[in-house]
Structure formats: C-alpha cells, structure tokens
Design a protein around this motif. Structure first.
Motif, PDB file in Angstrom:
ATOM      1  N   PRO A   1      77.908  57.506 -38.988  1.00 14.20           N
ATOM      2  CA  PRO A   1      76.874  58.552 -39.050  1.00 14.20           C
ATOM      3  C   PRO A   1      76.454  59.047 -37.670  1.00 14.20           C
ATOM      4  N   ILE A   2      77.348  59.735 -36.998  1.00 17.63           N
ATOM      5  CA  ILE A   2      77.076  60.235 -35.650  1.00 17.63           C
ATOM      6  C   ILE A   2      76.582  61.677 -35.739  1.00 17.63           C
ATOM      7  N   PRO A   3      75.324  61.947 -35.364  1.00 16.30           N
ATOM      8  CA  PRO A   3      74.791  63.308 -35.458  1.00 16.30           C
ATOM      9  C   PRO A   3      75.663  64.315 -34.708  1.00 16.30           C
ATOM     10  N   GLY A   4      75.840  65.472 -35.326  1.00 17.26           N
ATOM     11  CA  GLY A   4      76.593  66.547 -34.695  1.00 17.26           C
ATOM     12  C   GLY A   4      78.075  66.527 -34.978  1.00 17.26           C
ATOM     13  N   THR A   5      78.571  65.535 -35.719  1.00 17.67           N
ATOM     14  CA  THR A   5      79.995  65.466 -36.037  1.00 17.67           C
ATOM     15  C   THR A   5      80.277  66.132 -37.380  1.00 17.67           C
ATOM     16  N   ASP A   6      81.553  66.386 -37.623  1.00 18.45           N
ATOM     17  CA  ASP A   6      81.939  67.057 -38.865  1.00 18.45           C
ATOM     18  C   ASP A   6      81.547  66.248 -40.099  1.00 18.45           C
ATOM     19  N   SER A   7      81.810  64.942 -40.084  1.00 23.44           N
ATOM     20  CA  SER A   7      81.478  64.120 -41.245  1.00 23.44           C
ATOM     21  C   SER A   7      79.968  64.009 -41.438  1.00 23.44           C
ATOM     22  N   TRP A   8      79.212  63.998 -40.352  1.00 20.80           N
ATOM     23  CA  TRP A   8      77.745  63.963 -40.437  1.00 20.80           C
ATOM     24  C   TRP A   8      77.234  65.196 -41.167  1.00 20.80           C
TER      25      TRP A   8
END
Length: 274
Positions: free
Chosen positions: A212-219
């Motif tokens: 859950p990394i903010p700003g990533t595509d999966s987020w």
C-alpha cells in the motif's frame, strides 16, 4: 486533405476477447473517421512478455475488413502489422483491454504492455490498457479510445508509452501514478500425469499482494481510481552509474560523464497532457 488517424488494435488475450471487441466498438462509435486495424493473436497469449517468433513461420488469418488473426506472440502482431500488413504506419498502437491487472512489475511479464512497447520501439506511440476486475469493458474502452486519440495527435518525438489500469466498470480518473510493488507467491506445484505418471509442474498462482504505497498504480486501483503510468524504453539506471563505478572500479567510464545524462522527457510530457 488531412489523412485519417490510423489506430492499430492488438492484445494478448486473442482477437475475439471481449476487451478488444469493446475497443473496436468504442472507436467505431466515437471516432468513425479513424482508420482502425485489428491485428491480434488467434488465441490467448498472456504473460508472453516481449517474445517473438524468429525461428518459425507466422501464419495469419483474415477475420474481416482490416481484422487479422496471427498465429504468434503479441509482439509479433505489432511487428507484422507495421512491416507486412499495413500500407502506412499507425499513429498509435492500442493494446488491450486486458482481462486482469498489469500493475507494478506485471509490466515485465505482460504481453499487453509488450505490444505497446513494440510500437514505441518502432517510434510509434503506444497505449496499453487493462481491466483489473469484472467483465464490463464498455466504460473503460470509451476512456481508452479518448486517451489514445489524444496521444495519436502528439508529436512523434518523444514517443509516448502509457500503461493504463482500470479497477472495474466504474472508476474515477485516470490519474498519473508510478508503478507499485507487487509480491508474487513462490509456488511450484509438482503433479503426475494420470496415465504415464510423468512429472509436470504448475508455476505461480494467487494470491498476489500489493504493497500500500501512496501514489502508486495499485494504491489507486484499490481506491477505485484508474491509473496512468508513463513508461520508459531506456532501462539504463542513470542514477546508479556512479555507484556502479565505485563498487566496480574496473568498469571504465571512458569519456562519458554519466552525471550529465538526462532521462527521456516522456514522463514530463505526459504529465502536462493529463
């Protein structure tokens, strides 16, 4: 007289997959003036990455006006279309819509992304699109077609390579995001053939976990927001050049000053566009 925009549709799920059918409908209904070509595998070729057939013949099958099925890999389809089937190169290669995600490191394995990348390698803008969940492609297809037509109108240099992911039938965005981090299970399942008892293996499997990394595509996808990630063709780690020379002093930098290298401008151009 202005020439019509040429669009090459392809995928890795096969020419009759619902995702590519939805794209065909979206372009025909919203951009009837565009010259649409569909050149796609005759069957599913998922996770084939950028494989190409260089040691066997590739057969093609006419499936209608400017619709051609190819007995080959996804990247074969683009290469064949550019240099063997189309009279003029397209303005944009649109790949998808893939059934399932192409997030994070998925782009390495993905035949969908490879199609768009093959176009970009040849100097043609490429757009890859994937539907993470569900089987309703209509709304995503409308959005992909709109973005692809905008990309097609951009200058040929620098080339645009864009990876789109849609969470499902309903979504916000797309919003720009960097690639996320996915954790793949390390699974090798050994089995025995029922008659011969010969061993065979199944590789991989669910569940894939997204950090859950903010700003990533999966987020974004986990929050119901479609993602748009500009990708680079040049995989050189320019920031790592100096470190590599420090760790491995036997690597002679010759006359090149790596500290003055700059990345291609794809990202900044895409950011100004969307």
């Amino acid at each position: 007289m202005t020439q019509p925009v040429k669009v090459l549709l392809t995928n890795d799920d096969g020419i009759n997959a619902p995702g590519i059918r939805a794209l065909e409908r979206a372009f025909k209904e919203n951009y009837p003036e565009a010259e649409l070509w569909t050149v796609a595998p005759n069957k599913g070729r998922s996770t084939s990455s950028h494989a190409m057939n260089l040691a066997r013949p590739v057969f093609v099958y006419d499936k209608g006006k400017r619709r051609i099925a190819v007995d080959g890999f996804p990247a074969d389809c683009v290469y064949l279309a550019l240099y063997g089937l189309m009279d003029h190169p397209p303005d944009v290669v649109v790949s998808g819509i893939n059934a399932g995600a192409n997030l994070g490191k998925d782009v390495i394995y993905s035949g969908t992304v490879a199609c768009a990348r093959e176009g970009a390698i040849r100097g043609i803008h490429g757009v890859a699109a994937s539907l993470v969940n569900g089987e309703e492609y209509g709304q995503a297809a409308e959005n992909v077609a709109e973005i692809a037509m905008a990309v097609a109108a951009q200058p040929k240099k620098p080339v645009i390579l864009l990876n789109l992911n849609y969470p499902g039938a309903d979504f916000d965005g797309p919003r720009l995001a960097r690639l996320g981090v996915r954790k793949y299970p390390h699974i090798v399942s050994k089995r025995a053939a029922p008659l011969t008892k010969a061993s065979y293996y199944w590789l991989g499997g669910p569940p894939i976990q997204d950090e859950p990394i903010p700003g990533t595509d999966s987020w974004l996808i986990h929050r119901g927001v479609a993602s748009a990630t500009p990708l680079l063709l040049d995989q050189t780690d320019t920031e790592g050049m100096a470190e590599a020379q420090t760790l491995m002093p036997f690597l002679d930098p010759a006359t090149v000053s790596y500290t003055h290298l700059t990345l291609p401008t794809n990202v900044s151009m895409c950011r100004s566009r969307w």
